[in-house]
Motif scaffolding. Structure first.
Motif, PDB file in Angstrom:
ATOM      1  N   GLY A  83       0.787  -1.226   0.000  1.00 27.48           N
ATOM      2  CA  GLY A  83       0.000   0.000   0.000  1.00 27.48           C
ATOM      3  C   GLY A  83       0.816   1.272   0.000  1.00 27.48           C
ATOM      4  N   GLN A  84       2.139   1.194   0.178  1.00 31.49           N
ATOM      5  CA  GLN A  84       2.934   2.422   0.149  1.00 31.49           C
ATOM      6  C   GLN A  84       2.874   3.039  -1.240  1.00 31.49           C
ATOM      7  N   THR A  85       2.718   4.341  -1.273  1.00 33.96           N
ATOM      8  CA  THR A  85       2.558   5.056  -2.536  1.00 33.96           C
ATOM      9  C   THR A  85       3.895   5.309  -3.209  1.00 33.96           C
ATOM     10  N   GLU A  86       3.799   5.774  -4.446  1.00 36.64           N
ATOM     11  CA  GLU A  86       5.013   6.104  -5.207  1.00 36.64           C
ATOM     12  C   GLU A  86       5.824   7.180  -4.494  1.00 36.64           C
ATOM     13  N   ASN A  87       5.127   8.208  -3.994  1.00 33.61           N
ATOM     14  CA  ASN A  87       5.814   9.311  -3.321  1.00 33.61           C
ATOM     15  C   ASN A  87       6.513   8.832  -2.050  1.00 33.61           C
ATOM     16  N   ALA A  88       5.865   7.948  -1.290  1.00 29.98           N
ATOM     17  CA  ALA A  88       6.478   7.431  -0.065  1.00 29.98           C
ATOM     18  C   ALA A  88       7.710   6.599  -0.387  1.00 29.98           C
ATOM     19  N   MET A  89       7.631   5.779  -1.426  1.00 30.64           N
ATOM     20  CA  MET A  89       8.797   4.960  -1.805  1.00 30.64           C
ATOM     21  C   MET A  89       9.940   5.834  -2.306  1.00 30.64           C
ATOM     22  N   ALA A  90       9.622   6.892  -3.039  1.00 26.76           N
ATOM     23  CA  ALA A  90      10.662   7.810  -3.519  1.00 26.76           C
ATOM     24  C   ALA A  90      11.356   8.490  -2.337  1.00 26.76           C
ATOM     25  N   ARG A  91      10.572   8.942  -1.341  1.00 27.95           N
ATOM     26  CA  ARG A  91      11.149   9.587  -0.158  1.00 27.95           C
ATOM     27  C   ARG A  91      12.040   8.610   0.615  1.00 27.95           C
ATOM     28  N   MET A  92      11.554   7.379   0.817  1.00 30.66           N
ATOM     29  CA  MET A  92      12.342   6.375   1.545  1.00 30.66           C
ATOM     30  C   MET A  92      13.631   6.039   0.796  1.00 30.66           C
ATOM     31  N   THR A  93      13.547   5.985  -0.531  1.00 31.20           N
ATOM     32  CA  THR A  93      14.736   5.682  -1.336  1.00 31.20           C
ATOM     33  C   THR A  93      15.763   6.798  -1.204  1.00 31.20           C
ATOM     34  N   SER A  94      15.317   8.034  -1.306  1.00 29.29           N
ATOM     35  CA  SER A  94      16.232   9.169  -1.159  1.00 29.29           C
ATOM     36  C   SER A  94      16.889   9.164   0.218  1.00 29.29           C
ATOM     37  N   PHE A 106      28.306  11.994  -2.748  1.00 26.42           N
ATOM     38  CA  PHE A 106      27.001  11.802  -3.373  1.00 26.42           C
ATOM     39  C   PHE A 106      25.939  12.678  -2.718  1.00 26.42           C
ATOM     40  N   ALA A 107      24.932  13.036  -3.519  1.00 27.50           N
ATOM     41  CA  ALA A 107      23.769  13.757  -3.013  1.00 27.50           C
ATOM     42  C   ALA A 107      22.522  13.024  -3.486  1.00 27.50           C
ATOM     43  N   SER A 108      21.489  13.075  -2.664  1.00 30.17           N
ATOM     44  CA  SER A 108      20.233  12.434  -3.006  1.00 30.17           C
ATOM     45  C   SER A 108      19.093  13.402  -2.703  1.00 30.17           C
ATOM     46  N   ASP A 109      18.087  13.388  -3.563  1.00 32.90           N
ATOM     47  CA  ASP A 109      16.956  14.287  -3.381  1.00 32.90           C
ATOM     48  C   ASP A 109      15.704  13.590  -3.896  1.00 32.90           C
ATOM     49  N   VAL A 110      14.553  14.198  -3.627  1.00 28.51           N
ATOM     50  CA  VAL A 110      13.286  13.621  -4.053  1.00 28.51           C
ATOM     51  C   VAL A 110      12.365  14.729  -4.544  1.00 28.51           C
ATOM     52  N   LYS A 111      11.564  14.409  -5.548  1.00 27.24           N
ATOM     53  CA  LYS A 111      10.524  15.326  -6.028  1.00 27.24           C
ATOM     54  C   LYS A 111       9.354  14.461  -6.485  1.00 27.24           C
ATOM     55  N   LYS A 112       8.272  14.526  -5.718  1.00 26.59           N
ATOM     56  CA  LYS A 112       7.078  13.705  -5.941  1.00 26.59           C
ATOM     57  C   LYS A 112       7.453  12.230  -6.009  1.00 26.59           C
ATOM     58  N   ASP A 113       7.273  11.615  -7.184  1.00 30.57           N
ATOM     59  CA  ASP A 113       7.529  10.185  -7.304  1.00 30.57           C
ATOM     60  C   ASP A 113       8.879   9.879  -7.966  1.00 30.57           C
ATOM     61  N   PHE A 114       9.801  10.834  -7.900  1.00 30.61           N
ATOM     62  CA  PHE A 114      11.162  10.657  -8.407  1.00 30.61           C
ATOM     63  C   PHE A 114      12.158  10.761  -7.257  1.00 30.61           C
ATOM     64  N   ALA A 115      13.142   9.874  -7.241  1.00 34.87           N
ATOM     65  CA  ALA A 115      14.300  10.023  -6.352  1.00 34.87           C
ATOM     66  C   ALA A 115      15.505  10.278  -7.252  1.00 34.87           C
ATOM     67  N   PHE A 116      16.407  11.130  -6.809  1.00 35.20           N
ATOM     68  CA  PHE A 116      17.583  11.493  -7.586  1.00 35.20           C
ATOM     69  C   PHE A 116      18.838  11.162  -6.789  1.00 35.20           C
ATOM     70  N   VAL A 117      19.841  10.642  -7.479  1.00 28.74           N
ATOM     71  CA  VAL A 117      21.154  10.390  -6.877  1.00 28.74           C
ATOM     72  C   VAL A 117      22.183  10.958  -7.843  1.00 28.74           C
ATOM     73  N   ARG A 118      23.110  11.750  -7.314  1.00 31.69           N
ATOM     74  CA  ARG A 118      24.126  12.330  -8.195  1.00 31.69           C
ATOM     75  C   ARG A 118      25.474  12.368  -7.500  1.00 31.69           C
ATOM     76  N   ALA A 119      26.514  12.347  -8.310  1.00 33.05           N
ATOM     77  CA  ALA A 119      27.870  12.501  -7.796  1.00 33.05           C
ATOM     78  C   ALA A 119      28.129  13.991  -7.591  1.00 33.05           C
ATOM     79  N   LYS A 120      28.842  14.311  -6.526  1.00 30.79           N
ATOM     80  CA  LYS A 120      29.133  15.712  -6.211  1.00 30.79           C
ATOM     81  C   LYS A 120      30.563  16.074  -6.611  1.00 30.79           C
ATOM     82  N   HIS A 121      30.777  17.346  -6.841  1.00 30.99           N
ATOM     83  CA  HIS A 121      32.112  17.926  -7.016  1.00 30.99           C
ATOM     84  C   HIS A 121      32.931  17.244  -8.103  1.00 30.99           C
ATOM     85  N   GLY A 122      32.313  16.945  -9.209  1.00 34.76           N
ATOM     86  CA  GLY A 122      33.052  16.372 -10.324  1.00 34.76           C
ATOM     87  C   GLY A 122      33.511  14.941 -10.113  1.00 34.76           C
ATOM     88  N   ASN A 123      32.916  14.228  -9.157  1.00 39.18           N
ATOM     89  CA  ASN A 123      33.289  12.822  -8.962  1.00 39.18           C
ATOM     90  C   ASN A 123      32.966  12.019 -10.202  1.00 39.18           C
TER      91      ASN A 123
END
Length: 144
Positions: A83-94, A106-123
């Motif tokens: 029953g967990q929603t897309e938004n809840a899973m995205a937040r938990m993943t982030s 690394f940095a991680s962020d969330v926006k609605k049903d998207f989770a983002f992971v990115r390398a920082k500082h030119g890694n």
């Protein structure tokens, strides 16, 4: 002479048991982690977008494997309840990525049903895999 034979027999029995014990110890040694034996995926990027679609239809685990450049993979497991929603899973993943990864690299962020992971500082570029997800959810990984 019988004492010598008896001693030799006892000694050979102990040696035989010792060889068997060593062979058994080698065969029951713990295997290397599956992550270390897995093949590194060829698709790598500086950032990844994880898109969640549909609520979880069953309890399960989100199992991600992140492959940093020139390093051992990092497994990230996130328990999911039915029953967990897309938004809840995205937040938990982030949140799980923030907790598991070095915040200097690394940095991680969330926006609605998207989770983002990115390398920082030119890694360097890294790869991301989804190895397991709960039934009923659609999860897509996009390299950015």
């Amino acid at each position: 002479m019988n004492k010598i034979r008896l001693a030799a027999t006892v000694l050979s029995v102990f040696m035989a048991f010792g060889v068997l014990a060593v062979a058994q110890a080698q065969s029951t040694a713990p295997a290397a982690p599956a992550a270390a034996q897995a093949k590194r995926p060829g698709d790598a990027g500086n950032a990844w977008r994880i898109k969640f679609d549909r609520s979880a239809k069953a309890d399960g685990v989100l199992h991600f494997r992140l492959w940093p450049y020139n390093a051992e993979p990092i497994d990230i497991n996130i328990p999911v309840k039915q029953g967990q929603t897309e938004n809840a899973m995205a937040r938990m993943t982030s949140d799980a990525f923030q907790a598991a990864l070095d915040n200097n690299d690394f940095a991680s962020d969330v926006k609605k049903d998207f989770a983002f992971v990115r390398a920082k500082h030119g890694n360097r570029r890294f790869a991301l895999e989804l190895l397991e997800h709960p039934a009923g959810t659609d999860i897509d990984l996009y390299r950015e």
